[in-house]
Design an enzyme around this catalytic site. Sequence first.
Site, PDB file in Angstrom:
ATOM      1  CG  HIS A 223      -5.460  -5.475  -6.342  1.00  0.00           C
ATOM      2  ND1 HIS A 223      -5.642  -6.251  -5.208  1.00  0.00           N
ATOM      3  CD2 HIS A 223      -5.956  -4.245  -6.033  1.00  0.00           C
ATOM      4  CE1 HIS A 223      -6.219  -5.539  -4.267  1.00  0.00           C
ATOM      5  NE2 HIS A 223      -6.412  -4.310  -4.728  1.00  0.00           N
ATOM      6  CG  ASP A 225      -5.786  -0.072  -4.610  1.00  0.00           C
ATOM      7  OD1 ASP A 225      -6.337  -1.159  -4.870  1.00  0.00           O
ATOM      8  OD2 ASP A 225      -5.532   0.302  -3.448  1.00  0.00           O
ATOM      9  CG  HIS A 279      -2.714  -4.172  -1.865  1.00  0.00           C
ATOM     10  ND1 HIS A 279      -2.452  -3.245  -2.861  1.00  0.00           N
ATOM     11  CD2 HIS A 279      -4.038  -4.056  -1.609  1.00  0.00           C
ATOM     12  CE1 HIS A 279      -3.556  -2.604  -3.174  1.00  0.00           C
ATOM     13  NE2 HIS A 279      -4.541  -3.092  -2.440  1.00  0.00           N
ATOM     14  NE  ARG A 289      -8.513  -8.217   6.896  1.00  0.00           N
ATOM     15  CZ  ARG A 289      -8.363  -7.530   5.764  1.00  0.00           C
ATOM     16  NH1 ARG A 289      -8.964  -7.926   4.646  1.00  0.00           N
ATOM     17  NH2 ARG A 289      -7.609  -6.450   5.736  1.00  0.00           N
TER      18      ARG A 289
END
Length: 353
Positions: A223, A225, A279, A289
């Site tokens: 996607h 942002d 990204h 994570r």
Amino acid sequence: MKSSDPNFSLLRSQKNVPAEFFWPEKDVTPSKGDLDLPIIDLSGFLNGDESKTQIAAKAVREACMAHGTFLVINHGFKSGLAEKALKSSSFFFELSKDEKLKAYRIPGSISGYTAGHSQRFSSNLPWNETLTLAYKKGPSQVVEEFLTSRLGDNQQNIGQVFQEFCDAMNGLTMELMELLGISMGLKDTNYYRRFFEDGNAIFRCNYYPPCKEPEKALGVGPHNDPTAITILLQDDVVGLEVFAGDRWQTVRPRPGALVVNVGDTFMALSNGNYKSCFHRAVVNKEKVRRSLVFFSCPREDKIIVPPPELVEGEEASRKYPDFTWQQLKKFTQSGYRVDNTTLQNFSTWLAKN
């Protein structure tokens, strides 16, 4: 929490990942090496050193025109603040399910806890838990107040740490807006800083549990942002990948460094000169994570208009129509899944509405 919402404590005990968490093969194509990103030392810029500012601005310009992402170090954060914020996010996500649900996000609102984003989608779910908090500039401590109101005074420290971290992220955002203006060679280098002075932001804590089939799932799908710029703090577990040079490449965590991504709103404000970063986040088979993300947004009713000098002259023209952040936010929250064509599709939608 709806019955369909994922409970990660149960998911992790299963032998196989549920099908709704699988992503198409094209989206889970493995990374092809590490992305060579500039590591921009902000100390000279923050201290008013003109020659070092120009070096930093040149590196920002090259990165933003290539793929829309770069790293910054010596960003002025108080010593230990980033580590304390990551620790607080771990503390929240390790609370019991019942405790986390006290902060559950009400549909239609920004702030709150979610798992897998199953409020909005039924397939290609992200393998993550998130805590999202609306941030507003000014004397009100909205981040701290929200968490205290939901979790109670006994968890007040989480809100205090996140409020301090958001304030630091907001300060850095304003400095970066000025550096972006310098990098474009604007006569009015404070154009973007002023544009965002009365803006707001969204703060998100991401928690990616271990996944038994990481080759089929994603922490966050591919996607861009829709916001202006994104500042990201990663822990030491690899996960962020950027699509550059026609392939996915890994952005490895670096101690003390923050990742800065250009978003769709800033791409429009640059008249398309700077690329919105495409990204994703991959997941790990054995390790948790964590990341902390600060998304800057203009005031909701402000018209997104690039500086006049970027659209003057015979060869330059407006790449995108006038719009407000409120309109773009409405578009992305209406069931549309953000991707690398969001701004193009939004422009088409805007022309019809």
